[in-house]
Design a protein around this motif. Sequence first.
Motif, PDB file in Angstrom:
ATOM      1  N   ASP A  19      -5.822  -1.605  -5.056  1.00  0.00           N
ATOM      2  CA  ASP A  19      -5.095  -2.055  -3.577  1.00  0.00           C
ATOM      3  C   ASP A  19      -6.101  -3.009  -3.032  1.00  0.00           C
ATOM      4  O   ASP A  19      -7.002  -2.701  -2.631  1.00  0.00           O
ATOM      5  N   GLU A  20      -5.734  -4.354  -3.244  1.00  0.00           N
ATOM      6  CA  GLU A  20      -6.708  -5.811  -2.790  1.00  0.00           C
ATOM      7  C   GLU A  20      -8.012  -5.391  -3.348  1.00  0.00           C
ATOM      8  O   GLU A  20      -8.875  -5.610  -2.615  1.00  0.00           O
ATOM      9  N   SER A  61       0.875  -1.116  -0.006  1.00  0.00           N
ATOM     10  CA  SER A  61      -0.046   0.033  -0.042  1.00  0.00           C
ATOM     11  C   SER A  61       1.014   1.143   0.030  1.00  0.00           C
ATOM     12  O   SER A  61       0.292   2.252  -0.637  1.00  0.00           O
TER      13      SER A  61
HETATM   14 MG   LIG Z   1      -2.207  -2.599   2.192  1.00  0.00          MG
END
Ligand SMILES: [Mg+2]
Lengths: 294, 229
Positions: free
Chosen positions: B163-164, B43
């Motif tokens: 992000d994911e 991140s």
């Molecule tokens: Mg993360």
Amino acid sequence: MRVNFVLSEVATGLRRNLTMTVAMILTTAISLGLMGTGLLIAGMISDMKEIYYDKVQVSIFLADDVTDEQRTAIETQLSDSPEVASFVYESKEEAYERFQQQFSQQPELVENTPPDALPESFRVELVNPERYSVVAAEFPNGQNGVDQVRDEGDFLDRLFSLLNGARNATIAVAVVQALAALLLISNTIQLAAFNRRNETNIMRLVGASRWYTQLPFILEAALAGLIGALLAVGGLVLTKVLFVDKTLAGPIKAGIIPPVDWSAIATISPIIAAAGVGLAAVAAYVTLRLYVRL
Amino acid sequence: MIELQHVTKLYPASARPALDDVSTEIDKGEFVFLIGSSGSGKSTFLRLLLKEDDPTRGTVVVNGKTLNTMSKWQVPKLRRTMGCVFQDFRLLRNRTVAENVAFALEVINKPHRTIKRVVPEVLEMVGLEGKAARLPHELSGGEQQRVAIARAFVNRPLVLLADEPTGNLDPETSEGIMLLLERINRTGTTVIMATHDYHIVDSMRRRVIELNGGQITRDQSRGVYGVGR
Ligand SMILES: [Mg+2]
Ligand SMILES: Nc1ncnc2c1ncn2[C@@H]1O[C@H](COP(=O)(O)OP(=O)(O)OP(=O)(O)O)[C@@H](O)[C@H]1O
């Protein structure tokens, strides 16, 4: 810039923290109202100084039967005296004119006063106002065409120091209130920014300009400041109608206190509004800068 | 197009850097998986590309612009060329699907006419043409993520950071999301996706950058999630 977007954001923001908004508006209103009162007193002081003749400290009233020689002698004595800073001569006509002006609110009084009823006089400014008695001794009452010598400075000094004190006290309280108002504004804006953090986070990520993101908050504060200013002006109007015009009617009629004119309120209203809007907007901007990540 | 040179990121509170001397290059149009265990710095990597944060050391270059020397007021312009998608969708709850997508354009002052034309187009592309008037809570997780992708893509970004994005979705739904991201990638948009989802990484066979304790321990084209697994 999308006006609709910004305005709806402002409205939602104000509604969402209603209690804070009300507190913010009320403190702003009180602060601005006191500031307005201070300004009105300041205006009053300068009006009064005009009425009472600025800087005159000693009045030498001449007897009705004064001769030209006596008058010239007094004039010469004043010009030669090291105690005297300056002086002006006021004839009967000038005295009457000033009297008319001072009592313009009471036409009966003016009508019943014959134009020659008021004495001619020398209005004297001293180098050192505290040496009044020395000067007074040079012009004994009832002699050489002098009717009476009066120390105006003493009375005026006390009067003006009272008024200045009142003005300073109101402004001091106004400043303290303004501080409270600024803190409340700052707090409200922080709360508003917290409430809208989802929106502002997205705005930040999609590349909305800082200005675009901040504007709703700043307008929110400015609007509260404006409402506060309107309430403050309303308060001043009520004070004039219910207090000044009623309770102080006597002294105002007698010309001791100048009246609070509508024009004076009209003059300071825009100042109050600008101060309210400006301070609120600046407080909001600074808060956003310091505490809020936009 | 994207370049990191000896980038180290040390958060004020911590002793260990979140990124530790990371250097890499990502070309225009690439599809990159960013993998690594929790706390490995994925991140942080993405945040630096958005200039959400500045590196402690090293340079970050995006679209030919060095972010280190970029002034604050230029950051919005940079972000208009990038789209972001997150695990938690980040939709506005009180706005409909179409309004959520339009929001991204409204706040950067796109003309009404453009918004009216572009929003239905992108909703159709993500497969939500019939659901424009729904509120987020009336959608499944996969559909909500499609809205988020539509919002990220509606301004045709050069880079899409995810992000994911499948972190909260079941495998089947995730697959649909991946097809969508692939399609976006085929339009020429660079896609960088941080993920823990080894099924996806293994099946797509794209470039894999693996981070471990803030360092790049593997950079492999057509890679898989775990070596020797
Ligand atoms: Mg993360
Ligand atoms: N804002 C922050 N302040 C301090 N430390 C942070 C901050 N954000 C992340 N970190 C630390 O930096 C390191 C890397 O975090 P990062 O969020 O980049 O990891 P990640 O790979 O995304 O993890 P995950 O897979 O769990 O999302 C972690 O040790 C984390 O604790």
